[in-house]
Write an enzyme that holds these catalytic residues in place. Structure first.
Site, PDB file in Angstrom:
ATOM      1  N   ASN A  18      56.613  22.405   5.171  1.00 26.28           N
ATOM      2  CA  ASN A  18      55.968  23.212   6.215  1.00 26.28           C
ATOM      3  C   ASN A  18      56.166  24.681   5.866  1.00 26.28           C
ATOM      4  O   ASN A  18      57.255  25.218   6.023  1.00 26.28           O
ATOM      5  CB  ASN A  18      56.608  22.886   7.575  1.00 26.28           C
ATOM      6  CG  ASN A  18      56.119  23.803   8.678  1.00 26.28           C
ATOM      7  OD1 ASN A  18      55.095  24.482   8.528  1.00 26.28           O
ATOM      8  ND2 ASN A  18      56.842  23.833   9.782  1.00 26.28           N
ATOM      9  N   LYS A  20      54.927  27.218   7.308  1.00 27.89           N
ATOM     10  CA  LYS A  20      54.845  28.103   8.491  1.00 27.89           C
ATOM     11  C   LYS A  20      53.886  29.271   8.172  1.00 27.89           C
ATOM     12  O   LYS A  20      52.925  29.068   7.435  1.00 27.89           O
ATOM     13  CB  LYS A  20      56.237  28.586   8.887  1.00 27.89           C
ATOM     14  CG  LYS A  20      57.251  27.450   8.962  1.00 27.89           C
ATOM     15  CD  LYS A  20      58.529  27.856   9.624  1.00 27.89           C
ATOM     16  CE  LYS A  20      59.527  26.730   9.531  1.00 27.89           C
ATOM     17  NZ  LYS A  20      60.649  26.876  10.425  1.00 27.89           N
ATOM     18  N   HIS A 110      55.596  20.930  16.626  1.00 30.42           N
ATOM     19  CA  HIS A 110      56.749  21.587  16.000  1.00 30.42           C
ATOM     20  C   HIS A 110      57.478  22.407  17.067  1.00 30.42           C
ATOM     21  O   HIS A 110      56.851  22.960  17.968  1.00 30.42           O
ATOM     22  CB  HIS A 110      56.271  22.492  14.855  1.00 30.42           C
ATOM     23  CG  HIS A 110      57.396  22.993  14.012  1.00 30.42           C
ATOM     24  ND1 HIS A 110      58.166  24.062  14.386  1.00 30.42           N
ATOM     25  CD2 HIS A 110      57.900  22.548  12.834  1.00 30.42           C
ATOM     26  CE1 HIS A 110      59.095  24.264  13.456  1.00 30.42           C
ATOM     27  NE2 HIS A 110      58.956  23.359  12.504  1.00 30.42           N
ATOM     28  N   GLU A 112      58.587  25.257  17.083  1.00 28.49           N
ATOM     29  CA  GLU A 112      58.093  26.638  17.220  1.00 28.49           C
ATOM     30  C   GLU A 112      56.822  26.682  18.075  1.00 28.49           C
ATOM     31  O   GLU A 112      56.577  27.661  18.785  1.00 28.49           O
ATOM     32  CB  GLU A 112      57.881  27.253  15.826  1.00 28.49           C
ATOM     33  CG  GLU A 112      59.219  27.552  15.156  1.00 28.49           C
ATOM     34  CD  GLU A 112      59.214  27.497  13.643  1.00 28.49           C
ATOM     35  OE1 GLU A 112      58.140  27.567  13.029  1.00 28.49           O
ATOM     36  OE2 GLU A 112      60.317  27.371  13.082  1.00 28.49           O
ATOM     37  N   GLU A 180      63.456  16.611  14.279  1.00 29.34           N
ATOM     38  CA  GLU A 180      63.905  17.945  13.898  1.00 29.34           C
ATOM     39  C   GLU A 180      64.756  18.539  15.014  1.00 29.34           C
ATOM     40  O   GLU A 180      64.213  19.156  15.953  1.00 29.34           O
ATOM     41  CB  GLU A 180      62.697  18.853  13.661  1.00 29.34           C
ATOM     42  CG  GLU A 180      61.801  18.403  12.537  1.00 29.34           C
ATOM     43  CD  GLU A 180      61.167  19.599  11.846  1.00 29.34           C
ATOM     44  OE1 GLU A 180      61.398  19.776  10.656  1.00 29.34           O
ATOM     45  OE2 GLU A 180      60.460  20.366  12.532  1.00 29.34           O
ATOM     46  N   GLY A 186      66.152  26.073  10.376  1.00 31.36           N
ATOM     47  CA  GLY A 186      66.351  27.439   9.884  1.00 31.36           C
ATOM     48  C   GLY A 186      67.759  27.975  10.079  1.00 31.36           C
ATOM     49  O   GLY A 186      67.997  29.165   9.858  1.00 31.36           O
ATOM     50  N   SER A 226      67.062  22.405   7.990  1.00 31.23           N
ATOM     51  CA  SER A 226      67.960  22.901   6.935  1.00 31.23           C
ATOM     52  C   SER A 226      68.155  21.896   5.804  1.00 31.23           C
ATOM     53  O   SER A 226      69.252  21.770   5.249  1.00 31.23           O
ATOM     54  CB  SER A 226      69.298  23.328   7.546  1.00 31.23           C
ATOM     55  OG  SER A 226      69.105  24.413   8.439  1.00 31.23           O
TER      56      SER A 226
HETATM   57  C1  PEP Z   1      60.869  23.278   9.917  1.00 29.09           C
HETATM   58  O1  PEP Z   1      60.391  24.372  10.124  1.00 29.09           O
HETATM   59  O2  PEP Z   1      60.244  22.279  10.248  1.00 29.09           O
HETATM   60  C2  PEP Z   1      62.176  23.196   9.293  1.00 29.09           C
HETATM   61  C3  PEP Z   1      62.764  22.037   9.255  1.00 29.09           C
HETATM   62  O3  PEP Z   1      62.707  24.362   8.799  1.00 29.09           O
HETATM   63  P1  PEP Z   1      64.006  24.500   7.864  1.00 29.09           P
HETATM   64  O4  PEP Z   1      63.909  23.465   6.785  1.00 29.09           O
HETATM   65  O5  PEP Z   1      63.945  25.888   7.327  1.00 29.09           O
HETATM   66  O6  PEP Z   1      65.196  24.267   8.713  1.00 29.09           O
END
Ligand code: PEP
Length: 268
Positions: A18, A20, A110, A112, A180, A186, A226
């Site tokens: 992803n 973003k 997601h 976000e 997630e 992040g 992460s």
């Molecule tokens: C994400 O944005 O779906 C995500 C898992 O980000 P990250 O891997 O940076 O934690």
């Protein structure tokens, strides 16, 4: 414990990047080319692990053209879609448009989108319906915040979110679920593989109950939060974790290529 070996084991592992709001269409072309070269050099077997990128909308046509022209085996999808098919919805993107660009997948719900754009469970469910209507496979994101975790434990909120997202979806529908935890996205602080497995088991039960046992067994459940090349193998060793949704680490070609080649990390 063995890492899943691919189609012979049933669910083909899925590594999804992803991006973003990163990488414009020129950068995405360079990225996809380099990723394809890196995986080709490593003699990567796409029948054993599926790899997909999720660029911004404005990159999708370029990615489509490159993948088609070079006959690459990489997949791609969008990061969101509209609940509507067409009409007076300024700034929205229809699932029909994504299908016309040969997108296979679309990320929905997601964290976000849920937090920054106030997407409720109802909106997520409407987007899942829109994706399926247009022949796209929804990658349905669910996950608890740190407060949810402290108050309800790890499974309650993701289970409730997935139950809502699948309400009204036909039996046997083809979906992907991404667990997630919001606190892991992040943050550099991933869940443990055991935590991810525990929630994946609960989510699989939701899929079975909503879409039928066959879909429950066939649906891929990803972990996201992460993920990097050092911790990916631990997640994929879990029997119910079938891949990863990767944010930050998917923006680095070498790192994303290494995550995709997770099997080589454990020497199989
Ligand atoms: C994400 O944005 O779906 C995500 C898992 O980000 P990250 O891997 O940076 O934690």
């Amino acid at each position: 414990m063995a890492v899943k070996t691919g189609s012979a084991g049933g669910r083909v592992p899925f590594i999804a990047g992803n991006w973003k709001m990163n990488l414009d269409h020129l950068q995405s072309i360079a990225f996809v080319q380099k990723l394809a070269w890196s995986l080709k050099d490593a003699r990567f077997d796409f029948s054993e692990v599926e790899v997909a990128v999720f660029p911004p909308f404005t990159d999708l046509r370029s990615v489509q053209t490159l993948i088609a022209a070079d006959k690459l085996q990489l997949k791609y999808g969008a990061q969101d879609l509209s609940t509507h098919d067409s009409g007076a919805y300024t700034g929205e993107i229809s699932g029909a448009f994504l299908k016309a660009l040969d997108c296979e997948y679309v990320i929905i719900g997601h964290s976000e989108r849920r937090t920054l754009h106030n997407e409720t469970d109802g909106v997520v469910a409407a987007k899942v319906a829109a994706a399926l209507k247009h022949g796209l496979v929804p990658v349905i994101c669910v996950g608890e915040t740190a407060d949810d975790l402290a108050e309800h434990g790890p499974s309650a909120v993701p289970v409730a979110q997935l139950t809502a997202a699948l309400a009204g979806v036909a039996q046997g529908a083809n979906v992907v679920v991404a667990y997630e935890p919001v606190w892991a996205i992040g943050s550099g602080q991933a869940a443990t593989p055991e935590q991810a497995e525990q929630v994946a088991v609960a989510l699989r039960a939701v899929v079975s109950s909503a879409l039928g046992d066959e879909a429950g067994a066939a649906t891929r459940i990803l972990y996201g939060g992460s993920v990097n090349s050092s911790n990916i193998a631990g997640f994929l060793r879990q029997p119910n974790v079938d891949g990863a949704l990767v944010g930050g680490a998917s923006l680095d070609v070498a790192e994303f290529s290494s995550i995709s080649r997770f099997k080589s990390h454990v020497g199989i």
